[in-house]
Design a protein around this motif. Structure first.
Motif, PDB file in Angstrom:
ATOM      1  N   VAL A   1      11.953   2.893   3.601  1.00 53.31           N
ATOM      2  CA  VAL A   1      11.622   4.081   4.269  1.00 53.31           C
ATOM      3  C   VAL A   1      10.875   4.806   2.574  1.00 53.31           C
ATOM      4  O   VAL A   1      11.072   3.994   1.770  1.00 53.31           O
ATOM      5  CB  VAL A   1      12.534   5.187   3.341  1.00 53.31           C
ATOM      6  CG1 VAL A   1      12.123   6.744   3.679  1.00 53.31           C
ATOM      7  CG2 VAL A   1      13.854   5.047   4.386  1.00 53.31           C
ATOM      8  N   ALA A   2       8.967   4.843   2.904  1.00 58.27           N
ATOM      9  CA  ALA A   2       8.233   5.057   2.277  1.00 58.27           C
ATOM     10  C   ALA A   2       7.346   6.290   2.814  1.00 58.27           C
ATOM     11  O   ALA A   2       7.557   6.755   3.753  1.00 58.27           O
ATOM     12  CB  ALA A   2       7.469   4.013   1.697  1.00 58.27           C
ATOM     13  N   PRO A   3       6.964   7.240   2.084  1.00 59.25           N
ATOM     14  CA  PRO A   3       5.689   8.021   2.434  1.00 59.25           C
ATOM     15  C   PRO A   3       4.912   7.436   3.187  1.00 59.25           C
ATOM     16  O   PRO A   3       4.233   6.260   3.082  1.00 59.25           O
ATOM     17  CB  PRO A   3       4.869   8.226   1.254  1.00 59.25           C
ATOM     18  CG  PRO A   3       5.684   7.814  -0.217  1.00 59.25           C
ATOM     19  CD  PRO A   3       7.509   7.108   0.667  1.00 59.25           C
ATOM     20  N   ASP A   4       4.414   8.081   4.355  1.00 57.97           N
ATOM     21  CA  ASP A   4       3.866   7.545   5.566  1.00 57.97           C
ATOM     22  C   ASP A   4       2.129   8.131   4.964  1.00 57.97           C
ATOM     23  O   ASP A   4       1.416   8.908   4.803  1.00 57.97           O
ATOM     24  CB  ASP A   4       3.459   8.736   6.614  1.00 57.97           C
ATOM     25  CG  ASP A   4       2.773   7.661   7.704  1.00 57.97           C
ATOM     26  OD1 ASP A   4       2.025   6.821   7.845  1.00 57.97           O
ATOM     27  OD2 ASP A   4       2.539   9.216   8.622  1.00 57.97           O
TER      28      ASP A   4
ATOM     29  N   LYS B   1       1.246  -0.786  -0.170  1.00 58.31           N
ATOM     30  CA  LYS B   1      -0.434  -0.264   0.110  1.00 58.31           C
ATOM     31  C   LYS B   1       0.544   1.326  -0.011  1.00 58.31           C
ATOM     32  O   LYS B   1       0.593   2.330   1.078  1.00 58.31           O
ATOM     33  CB  LYS B   1      -0.617  -0.238   1.297  1.00 58.31           C
ATOM     34  CG  LYS B   1      -2.149  -0.997   1.318  1.00 58.31           C
ATOM     35  CD  LYS B   1      -2.882  -0.981   2.547  1.00 58.31           C
ATOM     36  CE  LYS B   1      -4.172  -2.335   2.094  1.00 58.31           C
ATOM     37  NZ  LYS B   1      -4.976  -2.316   2.944  1.00 58.31           N
ATOM     38  N   THR B   2       1.894   1.022  -0.474  1.00 54.44           N
ATOM     39  CA  THR B   2       2.571   2.676  -0.973  1.00 54.44           C
ATOM     40  C   THR B   2       3.112   2.923  -2.276  1.00 54.44           C
ATOM     41  O   THR B   2       3.335   0.981  -2.669  1.00 54.44           O
ATOM     42  CB  THR B   2       4.022   2.773   0.226  1.00 54.44           C
ATOM     43  OG1 THR B   2       4.894   1.330  -0.173  1.00 54.44           O
ATOM     44  CG2 THR B   2       3.704   2.264   1.596  1.00 54.44           C
ATOM     45  N   LYS B   3       3.596   3.777  -2.078  1.00 60.04           N
ATOM     46  CA  LYS B   3       4.768   3.895  -3.731  1.00 60.04           C
ATOM     47  C   LYS B   3       5.618   4.539  -3.369  1.00 60.04           C
ATOM     48  O   LYS B   3       5.783   5.896  -2.611  1.00 60.04           O
ATOM     49  CB  LYS B   3       3.295   4.990  -4.604  1.00 60.04           C
ATOM     50  CG  LYS B   3       2.750   3.999  -5.222  1.00 60.04           C
ATOM     51  CD  LYS B   3       1.482   5.446  -6.349  1.00 60.04           C
ATOM     52  CE  LYS B   3       0.441   4.211  -6.493  1.00 60.04           C
ATOM     53  NZ  LYS B   3      -0.561   4.946  -7.496  1.00 60.04           N
ATOM     54  N   GLY B   4       6.492   4.635  -4.075  1.00 55.24           N
ATOM     55  CA  GLY B   4       7.876   5.175  -4.350  1.00 55.24           C
ATOM     56  C   GLY B   4       8.877   5.022  -2.824  1.00 55.24           C
ATOM     57  O   GLY B   4       9.309   5.869  -2.045  1.00 55.24           O
ATOM     58  N   ALA B   5       8.594   3.633  -2.889  1.00 55.06           N
ATOM     59  CA  ALA B   5       9.411   3.477  -1.257  1.00 55.06           C
ATOM     60  C   ALA B   5      10.910   2.826  -2.116  1.00 55.06           C
ATOM     61  O   ALA B   5      11.368   2.778  -2.987  1.00 55.06           O
ATOM     62  CB  ALA B   5       8.834   2.186  -0.771  1.00 55.06           C
TER      63      ALA B   5
END
Length: 116
Positions: free
Chosen positions: A50-53, A24-28
């Motif tokens: 590291v990923a956008p929260d 469920k993340t993008k740009g990790a």
């Protein structure tokens, strides 16, 4: 912005990193370091994801969470999670030698005060 360790780290070896997929993340990103061991023990591998929260985990800014890996059926890796400036950080160390805690401190994350 991924902080660089802010303590004497001349012995810590950055091994590389790249894009990865976290649910469920993008740009990790996945980054990996080796921390030399003491007393003749093997080096410890430390990974940071590291990923956008995205709000998937109920994380509070300024709090580091220790994840109970025994609840997942293993007592192997140390797992710490925190968020800062809209980013989620997940630090994993395979050894039980304290390398996860040492690296967490070097990254400027608070000491764990909560559990997940």
């Amino acid at each position: 912005h991924i902080p660089a360790p802010d303590q004497p780290v001349e012995a810590i070896k950055f091994r590389g990193g790249g894009e990865c997929h976290l649910p469920k993340t993008k740009g990790a990103a996945h980054l990996r370091w080796d921390i030399p061991a003491h007393d003749g023990q093997p080096d410890s591998a430390v990974s940071m994801f590291v990923a956008p929260d995205n709000g998937m985990l109920p994380l509070l800014e300024g709090v580091t969470y220790a994840v109970n890996t025994r609840a997942c059926g293993t007592d192997g890796p140390s797992l710490l999670v925190w968020k800062k400036d809209g980013m989620m950080f997940c630090l994993i160390a395979e050894s039980q030698t304290g390398s996860c805690e040492k690296f967490r401190g070097a990254m400027g994350a608070p000491e764990p005060t909560e559990g997940l």
